[in-house]
Design a protein around this motif. Structure first.
Motif, PDB file in Angstrom:
ATOM      1  N   SER A 249       0.861  -1.186   0.000  1.00  0.00           N
ATOM      2  CA  SER A 249       0.000   0.000   0.000  1.00  0.00           C
ATOM      3  C   SER A 249       0.892   1.229   0.000  1.00  0.00           C
ATOM      4  N   TYR A 250       0.460   2.256  -0.696  1.00  0.00           N
ATOM      5  CA  TYR A 250       1.187   3.517  -0.646  1.00  0.00           C
ATOM      6  C   TYR A 250       0.675   4.345   0.520  1.00  0.00           C
ATOM      7  N   GLN A 251       1.480   5.331   0.901  1.00  0.00           N
ATOM      8  CA  GLN A 251       1.108   6.126   2.075  1.00  0.00           C
ATOM      9  C   GLN A 251      -0.240   6.804   1.904  1.00  0.00           C
TER      10      GLN A 251
ATOM     11  N   GLY B 109      -2.695   5.594   1.035  1.00  0.00           N
ATOM     12  CA  GLY B 109      -3.755   4.653   1.391  1.00  0.00           C
ATOM     13  C   GLY B 109      -4.160   3.741   0.248  1.00  0.00           C
ATOM     14  N   LYS B 110      -3.545   3.925  -0.901  1.00  0.00           N
ATOM     15  CA  LYS B 110      -3.881   3.115  -2.072  1.00  0.00           C
ATOM     16  C   LYS B 110      -3.217   1.733  -1.961  1.00  0.00           C
ATOM     17  N   THR B 111      -4.032   0.652  -2.025  1.00  0.00           N
ATOM     18  CA  THR B 111      -3.449  -0.689  -2.040  1.00  0.00           C
ATOM     19  C   THR B 111      -3.161  -1.050  -3.491  1.00  0.00           C
ATOM     20  N   ALA B 112      -1.891  -0.988  -3.855  1.00  0.00           N
ATOM     21  CA  ALA B 112      -1.517  -1.215  -5.262  1.00  0.00           C
ATOM     22  C   ALA B 112      -1.398  -2.700  -5.565  1.00  0.00           C
ATOM     23  N   ILE B 113      -0.976  -3.494  -4.549  1.00  0.00           N
ATOM     24  CA  ILE B 113      -0.885  -4.951  -4.719  1.00  0.00           C
ATOM     25  C   ILE B 113      -1.583  -5.591  -3.534  1.00  0.00           C
TER      26      ILE B 113
ATOM     27  N   GLY C 152      -2.320  -6.447 -17.615  1.00  0.00           N
ATOM     28  CA  GLY C 152      -3.386  -5.746 -16.904  1.00  0.00           C
ATOM     29  C   GLY C 152      -3.388  -4.303 -17.359  1.00  0.00           C
ATOM     30  N   GLU C 153      -4.510  -3.622 -17.134  1.00  0.00           N
ATOM     31  CA  GLU C 153      -4.583  -2.260 -17.652  1.00  0.00           C
ATOM     32  C   GLU C 153      -3.803  -1.298 -16.759  1.00  0.00           C
ATOM     33  N   SER C 154      -3.633  -0.086 -17.275  1.00  0.00           N
ATOM     34  CA  SER C 154      -2.864   0.933 -16.579  1.00  0.00           C
ATOM     35  C   SER C 154      -3.395   1.136 -15.163  1.00  0.00           C
ATOM     36  N   GLY C 155      -2.482   1.173 -14.197  1.00  0.00           N
ATOM     37  CA  GLY C 155      -2.863   1.438 -12.813  1.00  0.00           C
ATOM     38  C   GLY C 155      -3.208   0.202 -11.999  1.00  0.00           C
ATOM     39  N   CYS C 156      -3.130  -0.983 -12.599  1.00  0.00           N
ATOM     40  CA  CYS C 156      -3.527  -2.194 -11.856  1.00  0.00           C
ATOM     41  C   CYS C 156      -2.435  -2.658 -10.886  1.00  0.00           C
ATOM     42  N   GLY C 157      -1.232  -2.098 -10.979  1.00  0.00           N
ATOM     43  CA  GLY C 157      -0.191  -2.441 -10.009  1.00  0.00           C
ATOM     44  C   GLY C 157       1.007  -3.173 -10.578  1.00  0.00           C
ATOM     45  N   LYS C 158       1.108  -3.257 -11.901  1.00  0.00           N
ATOM     46  CA  LYS C 158       2.182  -4.040 -12.523  1.00  0.00           C
ATOM     47  C   LYS C 158       3.573  -3.473 -12.194  1.00  0.00           C
ATOM     48  N   SER C 159       3.730  -2.174 -12.379  1.00  0.00           N
ATOM     49  CA  SER C 159       5.060  -1.586 -12.133  1.00  0.00           C
ATOM     50  C   SER C 159       5.393  -1.599 -10.653  1.00  0.00           C
ATOM     51  N   THR C 160       4.376  -1.448  -9.824  1.00  0.00           N
ATOM     52  CA  THR C 160       4.611  -1.534  -8.374  1.00  0.00           C
ATOM     53  C   THR C 160       5.168  -2.910  -8.039  1.00  0.00           C
ATOM     54  N   LEU C 161       4.596  -3.945  -8.641  1.00  0.00           N
ATOM     55  CA  LEU C 161       5.093  -5.303  -8.394  1.00  0.00           C
ATOM     56  C   LEU C 161       6.567  -5.402  -8.813  1.00  0.00           C
ATOM     57  N   ALA C 162       6.884  -4.893 -10.007  1.00  0.00           N
ATOM     58  CA  ALA C 162       8.276  -4.951 -10.482  1.00  0.00           C
ATOM     59  C   ALA C 162       9.194  -4.253  -9.485  1.00  0.00           C
ATOM     60  N   ARG C 163       8.775  -3.094  -9.021  1.00  0.00           N
ATOM     61  CA  ARG C 163       9.631  -2.323  -8.097  1.00  0.00           C
ATOM     62  C   ARG C 163       9.778  -3.038  -6.757  1.00  0.00           C
ATOM     63  N   CYS C 164       8.702  -3.707  -6.299  1.00  0.00           N
ATOM     64  CA  CYS C 164       8.786  -4.450  -5.033  1.00  0.00           C
ATOM     65  C   CYS C 164       9.740  -5.630  -5.167  1.00  0.00           C
TER      66      CYS C 164
ATOM     67  N   ILE D 216      12.982  -1.816  -4.952  1.00  0.00           N
ATOM     68  CA  ILE D 216      12.986  -0.370  -5.198  1.00  0.00           C
ATOM     69  C   ILE D 216      11.903   0.257  -4.316  1.00  0.00           C
ATOM     70  N   GLU D 217      10.866  -0.526  -4.021  1.00  0.00           N
ATOM     71  CA  GLU D 217       9.789  -0.119  -3.110  1.00  0.00           C
ATOM     72  C   GLU D 217       9.738  -1.120  -1.957  1.00  0.00           C
ATOM     73  N   PRO D 218       9.528  -0.649  -0.724  1.00  0.00           N
ATOM     74  CA  PRO D 218       9.325  -1.609   0.370  1.00  0.00           C
ATOM     75  C   PRO D 218       7.921  -2.222   0.294  1.00  0.00           C
TER      76      PRO D 218
ATOM     77  N   ASP E 140       9.697  -4.618 -17.677  1.00  0.00           N
ATOM     78  CA  ASP E 140       8.518  -3.813 -17.349  1.00  0.00           C
ATOM     79  C   ASP E 140       8.138  -2.963 -18.562  1.00  0.00           C
ATOM     80  N   GLU E 141       7.182  -3.430 -19.327  1.00  0.00           N
ATOM     81  CA  GLU E 141       6.719  -2.736 -20.545  1.00  0.00           C
ATOM     82  C   GLU E 141       7.895  -2.389 -21.468  1.00  0.00           C
ATOM     83  N   PRO E 142       8.759  -3.358 -21.795  1.00  0.00           N
ATOM     84  CA  PRO E 142       9.981  -3.002 -22.538  1.00  0.00           C
ATOM     85  C   PRO E 142       9.726  -2.541 -23.965  1.00  0.00           C
TER      86      PRO E 142
HETATM   87  N1  LIG Z   1       4.557   6.378  -5.536  1.00  0.00           N
HETATM   88  C1  LIG Z   1       3.248   6.225  -5.473  1.00  0.00           C
HETATM   89  N2  LIG Z   1       2.502   6.827  -4.509  1.00  0.00           N
HETATM   90  C2  LIG Z   1       1.172   6.642  -4.414  1.00  0.00           C
HETATM   91  N3  LIG Z   1       0.448   5.854  -5.258  1.00  0.00           N
HETATM   92  C3  LIG Z   1       1.134   5.242  -6.243  1.00  0.00           C
HETATM   93  C4  LIG Z   1       2.559   5.378  -6.407  1.00  0.00           C
HETATM   94  N4  LIG Z   1       2.941   4.638  -7.482  1.00  0.00           N
HETATM   95  C5  LIG Z   1       1.822   4.046  -7.965  1.00  0.00           C
HETATM   96  N5  LIG Z   1       0.743   4.415  -7.233  1.00  0.00           N
HETATM   97  C6  LIG Z   1      -0.641   3.964  -7.431  1.00  0.00           C
HETATM   98  O1  LIG Z   1      -0.655   2.545  -7.339  1.00  0.00           O
HETATM   99  C7  LIG Z   1      -1.514   1.996  -8.344  1.00  0.00           C
HETATM  100  C8  LIG Z   1      -0.715   1.039  -9.217  1.00  0.00           C
HETATM  101  O2  LIG Z   1       0.221   1.791  -9.997  1.00  0.00           O
HETATM  102  P1  LIG Z   1       1.286   1.080 -10.976  1.00  0.00           P
HETATM  103  O3  LIG Z   1       2.132   2.147 -11.567  1.00  0.00           O
HETATM  104  O4  LIG Z   1       1.947  -0.014 -10.246  1.00  0.00           O
HETATM  105  O5  LIG Z   1       0.315   0.459 -12.065  1.00  0.00           O
HETATM  106  P2  LIG Z   1       0.653  -0.092 -13.517  1.00  0.00           P
HETATM  107  O6  LIG Z   1      -0.256  -1.235 -13.737  1.00  0.00           O
HETATM  108  O7  LIG Z   1       2.103  -0.340 -13.652  1.00  0.00           O
HETATM  109  O8  LIG Z   1       0.235   1.117 -14.421  1.00  0.00           O
HETATM  110  P3  LIG Z   1       0.974   1.704 -15.730  1.00  0.00           P
HETATM  111  O9  LIG Z   1       0.939   0.620 -16.761  1.00  0.00           O
HETATM  112  O10 LIG Z   1       0.138   2.900 -16.098  1.00  0.00           O
HETATM  113  O11 LIG Z   1       2.363   2.077 -15.311  1.00  0.00           O
HETATM  114  C9  LIG Z   1      -2.108   3.173  -9.111  1.00  0.00           C
HETATM  115  O12 LIG Z   1      -3.366   3.471  -8.571  1.00  0.00           O
HETATM  116  C10 LIG Z   1      -1.137   4.294  -8.832  1.00  0.00           C
HETATM  117  O13 LIG Z   1      -1.790   5.539  -8.851  1.00  0.00           O
END
Ligand SMILES: Nc1ncnc2c1ncn2[C@@H]1O[C@H](COP(=O)(O)OP(=O)(O)OP(=O)(O)O)[C@@H](O)[C@H]1O
Length: 253
Positions: free
Chosen positions: A12-14, A16-20, A37-49, A53-55, A174-176
């Motif tokens: 979860s981000y600070q 309050g958004k639960t990204a994964i 998955g579509e934009s914003g579903c959490g794919k890049s967050t997963l890669a960073r975790c 890169i992300e805790p 990640d989306e190469p």
């Molecule tokens: N640093 C951050 N702080 C707060 N919320 C974030 C942060 N990074 C991502 N989010 C939120 O977490 C959710 C997942 O984002 P993420 O970038 O992981 O999705 P994604 O599937 O990779 O999207 P995209 O393909 O557009 O990059 C989104 O709602 C985004 O707004």
């Protein structure tokens, strides 16, 4: 054999958004596992975790059965050379002030004492850079050029060459191909498939583009709102039992 095992991962981000949300999966050695998955579903967050890169908030990440999610940066060092990442935007990933040869040599310079390369061999910087450029089908003359003198597709090939230079076991992609035109996209996907076979690599291939994921992956995971909603072998993409959301993605084909 499982190379990467993720168990009940939550981030979860600070704000309050639960990204994964409670994500679990296994990636086997030698495979390309696609994540769509579509934009914003959490794919890049997963890669960073996965790359620290992300805790994370909770859950476990195992690399070859060793839990790595709580390791310090020092303890992580040996894993850093085994897991590489390629990002969407190659321009941001390459230092504009460095010649291609200097960007390419960077990971090798960092890990040279611990490496035991089997495909590439280091005799001199020039020869090593030449091998890397050849591996990604770029002319050796690019070694002395700067990133802005290359096309987007060439720049992404350079970041791929850099990722493979230390012969990692896993590459998170990640989306190469997202920033490339359709022809360059197809060529980079073909190159990635060949490199996986030649270098015995495993990939986590992340994309919003189901067609690209289908082209390169043996297995496919579908993510929606931070959760995995479907997982299947590529050949079962059009099967009746697919999740309604997977069917929706197919309808955009
Ligand atoms: N640093 C951050 N702080 C707060 N919320 C974030 C942060 N990074 C991502 N989010 C939120 O977490 C959710 C997942 O984002 P993420 O970038 O992981 O999705 P994604 O599937 O990779 O999207 P995209 O393909 O557009 O990059 C989104 O709602 C985004 O707004």
């Amino acid at each position: 054999m499982s190379l990467l095992t993720v168990k009940q991962l939550t981030k979860s981000y600070q704000a309050g958004k639960t990204a994964i949300n409670n994500l679990s999966f296994e990636l086997n050695k030698g495979e390309c596992l696609g994540l769509v998955g579509e934009s914003g579903c959490g794919k890049s967050t997963l890669a960073r975790c996965l790359l620290h890169i992300e805790p994370i908030n909770s859950g476990s990440i195992y690399f070859k059965n060793e839990a790595i999610e709580r390791l310090s940066e020092r303890q992580l060092h040996p894993y850093r050379k085994k897991i590489q990442i390629v990002f969407q935007n190659p321009s941001a990933a390459l230092n504009p002030k460095l010649k291609i040869k200097d960007s390419l040599i960077d990971p090798y310079a960092q890990y040279s004492k611990e490496l035991n390369l089997s495909h590439f061999s280091y005799t001199s910087k020039e020869a090593f850079v030449k091998q890397l450029l050849e591996a990604v089908e770029l002319p050796p003359s690019l070694a002395d050029q700067y990133p802005h003198e290359l096309s987007g597709g060439q720049r992404q090939r350079v970041t791929i060459a850099r990722a493979i230079s230390i012969e990692p076991e896993l590459i998170v992609l990640d989306e190469p191909t997202a920033s490339l035109d359709v022809i360059s996209q197809g060529a980079v996907l073909t190159l990635l498939t060949e490199l996986r076979e030649v270098l015995n690599l495993s990939y986590l291939f992340i994309s919003h583009d189901l067609a690209a994921v289908r082209q390169i992956s043996q297995r496919i995971m579908v993510m929606k709102d931070g959760k995995l909603v479907d997982q299947f072998n590529r050949d079962h993409l059009f099967a009746e039992e697919r999740h309604p959301y997977t069917k929706e993605l197919i309808s955009f084909f």
